[in-house]
Scaffold this motif. Structure first.
Motif, PDB file in Angstrom:
ATOM      1  N   THR A  24       2.703  13.980  -1.661  1.00  0.00           N
ATOM      2  CA  THR A  24       1.639  12.979  -1.537  1.00  0.00           C
ATOM      3  C   THR A  24       1.706  11.969  -2.670  1.00  0.00           C
ATOM      4  O   THR A  24       1.579  10.759  -2.448  1.00  0.00           O
ATOM      5  CB  THR A  24       0.273  13.670  -1.528  1.00  0.00           C
ATOM      6  OG1 THR A  24       0.206  14.590  -0.436  1.00  0.00           O
ATOM      7  CG2 THR A  24      -0.850  12.642  -1.371  1.00  0.00           C
ATOM      8  N   ASN A  25       1.910  12.460  -3.895  1.00  0.00           N
ATOM      9  CA  ASN A  25       1.983  11.554  -5.047  1.00  0.00           C
ATOM     10  C   ASN A  25       3.169  10.608  -4.944  1.00  0.00           C
ATOM     11  O   ASN A  25       3.058   9.422  -5.263  1.00  0.00           O
ATOM     12  CB  ASN A  25       2.070  12.360  -6.343  1.00  0.00           C
ATOM     13  CG  ASN A  25       0.779  13.079  -6.664  1.00  0.00           C
ATOM     14  OD1 ASN A  25      -0.296  12.627  -6.256  1.00  0.00           O
ATOM     15  ND2 ASN A  25       0.866  14.180  -7.382  1.00  0.00           N
ATOM     16  N   VAL A  26       4.311  11.135  -4.490  1.00  0.00           N
ATOM     17  CA  VAL A  26       5.495  10.279  -4.325  1.00  0.00           C
ATOM     18  C   VAL A  26       5.216   9.195  -3.283  1.00  0.00           C
ATOM     19  O   VAL A  26       5.555   8.019  -3.461  1.00  0.00           O
ATOM     20  CB  VAL A  26       6.717  11.119  -3.929  1.00  0.00           C
ATOM     21  CG1 VAL A  26       7.878  10.219  -3.520  1.00  0.00           C
ATOM     22  CG2 VAL A  26       7.137  12.012  -5.081  1.00  0.00           C
ATOM     23  N   GLY A  27       4.588   9.580  -2.165  1.00  0.00           N
ATOM     24  CA  GLY A  27       4.265   8.599  -1.128  1.00  0.00           C
ATOM     25  C   GLY A  27       3.294   7.543  -1.617  1.00  0.00           C
ATOM     26  O   GLY A  27       3.471   6.348  -1.346  1.00  0.00           O
ATOM     27  N   LEU A  28       2.271   7.984  -2.354  1.00  0.00           N
ATOM     28  CA  LEU A  28       1.290   7.028  -2.867  1.00  0.00           C
ATOM     29  C   LEU A  28       1.912   6.075  -3.879  1.00  0.00           C
ATOM     30  O   LEU A  28       1.638   4.868  -3.866  1.00  0.00           O
ATOM     31  CB  LEU A  28       0.116   7.783  -3.507  1.00  0.00           C
ATOM     32  CG  LEU A  28      -0.801   8.550  -2.546  1.00  0.00           C
ATOM     33  CD1 LEU A  28      -1.844   9.331  -3.325  1.00  0.00           C
ATOM     34  CD2 LEU A  28      -1.480   7.581  -1.573  1.00  0.00           C
ATOM     35  N   MET A  29       2.752   6.618  -4.754  1.00  0.00           N
ATOM     36  CA  MET A  29       3.398   5.757  -5.746  1.00  0.00           C
ATOM     37  C   MET A  29       4.357   4.777  -5.076  1.00  0.00           C
ATOM     38  O   MET A  29       4.465   3.622  -5.489  1.00  0.00           O
ATOM     39  CB  MET A  29       4.139   6.615  -6.777  1.00  0.00           C
ATOM     40  CG  MET A  29       3.216   7.331  -7.747  1.00  0.00           C
ATOM     41  SD  MET A  29       4.097   8.156  -9.101  1.00  0.00           S
ATOM     42  CE  MET A  29       4.912   9.471  -8.207  1.00  0.00           C
ATOM     43  N   GLY A  30       5.070   5.240  -4.017  1.00  0.00           N
ATOM     44  CA  GLY A  30       5.946   4.322  -3.287  1.00  0.00           C
ATOM     45  C   GLY A  30       5.173   3.216  -2.606  1.00  0.00           C
ATOM     46  O   GLY A  30       5.570   2.044  -2.644  1.00  0.00           O
ATOM     47  N   GLU A  31       4.035   3.571  -1.981  1.00  0.00           N
ATOM     48  CA  GLU A  31       3.212   2.553  -1.319  1.00  0.00           C
ATOM     49  C   GLU A  31       2.623   1.581  -2.337  1.00  0.00           C
ATOM     50  O   GLU A  31       2.579   0.370  -2.105  1.00  0.00           O
ATOM     51  CB  GLU A  31       2.091   3.240  -0.536  1.00  0.00           C
ATOM     52  CG  GLU A  31       1.211   2.276   0.250  1.00  0.00           C
ATOM     53  CD  GLU A  31       0.132   2.985   1.044  1.00  0.00           C
ATOM     54  OE1 GLU A  31      -0.643   2.307   1.734  1.00  0.00           O
ATOM     55  OE2 GLU A  31       0.062   4.231   0.957  1.00  0.00           O
ATOM     56  N   LEU A  90       4.952  -5.105  -5.352  1.00  0.00           N
ATOM     57  CA  LEU A  90       6.092  -5.998  -5.155  1.00  0.00           C
ATOM     58  C   LEU A  90       5.709  -7.178  -4.265  1.00  0.00           C
ATOM     59  O   LEU A  90       6.053  -8.324  -4.563  1.00  0.00           O
ATOM     60  CB  LEU A  90       7.253  -5.223  -4.534  1.00  0.00           C
ATOM     61  CG  LEU A  90       8.501  -6.045  -4.189  1.00  0.00           C
ATOM     62  CD1 LEU A  90       9.089  -6.688  -5.441  1.00  0.00           C
ATOM     63  CD2 LEU A  90       9.544  -5.166  -3.501  1.00  0.00           C
ATOM     64  N   MET A  91       4.983  -6.913  -3.187  1.00  0.00           N
ATOM     65  CA  MET A  91       4.557  -7.989  -2.296  1.00  0.00           C
ATOM     66  C   MET A  91       3.614  -8.952  -3.015  1.00  0.00           C
ATOM     67  O   MET A  91       3.712 -10.182  -2.837  1.00  0.00           O
ATOM     68  CB  MET A  91       3.880  -7.399  -1.062  1.00  0.00           C
ATOM     69  CG  MET A  91       4.804  -6.569  -0.178  1.00  0.00           C
ATOM     70  SD  MET A  91       3.945  -5.772   1.202  1.00  0.00           S
ATOM     71  CE  MET A  91       3.323  -7.222   2.083  1.00  0.00           C
ATOM     72  N   SER A  92       2.729  -8.426  -3.831  1.00  0.00           N
ATOM     73  CA  SER A  92       1.807  -9.281  -4.590  1.00  0.00           C
ATOM     74  C   SER A  92       2.558 -10.165  -5.577  1.00  0.00           C
ATOM     75  O   SER A  92       2.283 -11.362  -5.701  1.00  0.00           O
ATOM     76  CB  SER A  92       0.779  -8.414  -5.327  1.00  0.00           C
ATOM     77  OG  SER A  92       0.008  -7.655  -4.430  1.00  0.00           O
ATOM     78  N   GLN A  93       3.535  -9.566  -6.274  1.00  0.00           N
ATOM     79  CA  GLN A  93       4.314 -10.331  -7.245  1.00  0.00           C
ATOM     80  C   GLN A  93       5.150 -11.409  -6.563  1.00  0.00           C
ATOM     81  O   GLN A  93       5.305 -12.517  -7.089  1.00  0.00           O
ATOM     82  CB  GLN A  93       5.217  -9.389  -8.043  1.00  0.00           C
ATOM     83  CG  GLN A  93       4.468  -8.425  -8.950  1.00  0.00           C
ATOM     84  CD  GLN A  93       3.643  -9.139  -9.994  1.00  0.00           C
ATOM     85  OE1 GLN A  93       4.052 -10.162 -10.549  1.00  0.00           O
ATOM     86  NE2 GLN A  93       2.468  -8.619 -10.276  1.00  0.00           N
ATOM     87  N   ARG A  94       5.683 -11.106  -5.388  1.00  0.00           N
ATOM     88  CA  ARG A  94       6.444 -12.098  -4.650  1.00  0.00           C
ATOM     89  C   ARG A  94       5.548 -13.262  -4.212  1.00  0.00           C
ATOM     90  O   ARG A  94       5.954 -14.423  -4.262  1.00  0.00           O
ATOM     91  CB  ARG A  94       7.104 -11.454  -3.440  1.00  0.00           C
ATOM     92  CG  ARG A  94       8.331 -10.609  -3.788  1.00  0.00           C
ATOM     93  CD  ARG A  94       8.928  -9.976  -2.534  1.00  0.00           C
ATOM     94  NE  ARG A  94      10.170  -9.274  -2.845  1.00  0.00           N
ATOM     95  CZ  ARG A  94      10.849  -8.546  -1.966  1.00  0.00           C
ATOM     96  NH1 ARG A  94      10.394  -8.412  -0.710  1.00  0.00           N
ATOM     97  NH2 ARG A  94      11.977  -7.945  -2.323  1.00  0.00           N
TER      98      ARG A  94
END
Length: 243
Positions: A171-178, A184-188
């Motif tokens: 769950t933590n890996v999935g949340l961190m990936g999301e 990344l989308m915000s920075q772009r």
């Protein structure tokens, strides 16, 4: 390892890493202090074990929140039966300190199945020995207890099973990936806005530049024509009129 009131956190971390101790320290992305054991240099000592942690001041007990208190009476010592209770948060009161037993890097690379069992699964001790030292045929109590570890709360310092830990990790890996993808989308988007603003200020308009080039060219031609006329007038005055 001694530290002083004037030390920065970076100084203490570097001093730990530069020492001969079998411990590495760093600050994670949440600025929490992390201590991890490395391989043991002495054969008689177990690998990946922090054997003693004691704070003479308030760095580990106060700032880092690793120990419940300072001094020898609040030290963590691996030889103690209840050593984990010296760590802050071991009582489950929601402390920010976290602890686990694992190698410094790549824990799974240090685990393997015994070669004797791999060659012959009949070597698995699935039964308990009787008083005469022999196991009864068909007894699978030991194997059943081994299998039950999966659903037993065995995680050190936490009331969780191995399945719970695995589920939380996934769950933590999935949340961190999301979260990383969202960031990344915000920075772009921010980068696109900044590029558009830059282009609106310093961008080149082809039509305007072409008009300016034509204007400057006409101005140059007019100036050249004016100089030519003046040159011809002077030539006429001097050479033809004899002035």
């Amino acid at each position: 390892m001694a530290y002083y009131p004037t030390d920065r956190v970076e100084d203490v971390v570097n001093r730990i890493n530069d020492s001969n101790g079998e411990v590495k320290a760093y600050l994670d992305r949440n600025n929490n202090l992390v201590l991890k054991a490395t391989t043991s240099q002495a054969i008689e000592n177990p690998d990946f074990v922090i054997r003693h942690v004691e704070d003479s001041g308030h760095f580990l007990a106060g700032y880092a929140g690793i120990l419940a208190g300072s001094g020898a009476e609040n030290a963590y010592d691996w030889n103690g039966a209840d050593a984990v209770n010296a760590l802050k948060g071991a009582d489950g009161n929601g402390s920010r300190a976290q602890f686990a037993v694992a190698p410094y890097t790549n824990p799974s690379t240090y685990i393997e199945i015994n070669g004797v069992i791999k060659n012959d699964v009949m070597n698995v001790a699935s039964a308990y020995a009787a008083r005469d030292g022999r196991a009864m045929s068909g007894d699978g109590n030991a194997a059943a207890e081994i299998a039950s570890i999966r659903n037993t709360k065995v995680m050190i310092g936490r009331e969780r099973t191995l399945d719970d830990y695995f589920a939380d990790s996934v769950t933590n890996v999935g949340l961190m990936g999301e979260q990383a993808e969202t960031n990344l989308m915000s920075q772009r988007a921010i980068m696109d806005d900044l590029r558009g603003l830059r282009d609106s200020i310093s961008g080149v308009n082809i039509d305007e530049e072409l008009a300016d080039i034509m204007k400057f060219q006409h101005g140059y031609n007019a100036a050249a024509k004016f100089v030519t006329v003046i040159d011809e007038m002077i030539d006429t005055v001097i050479n033809r009129l004899g002035v």
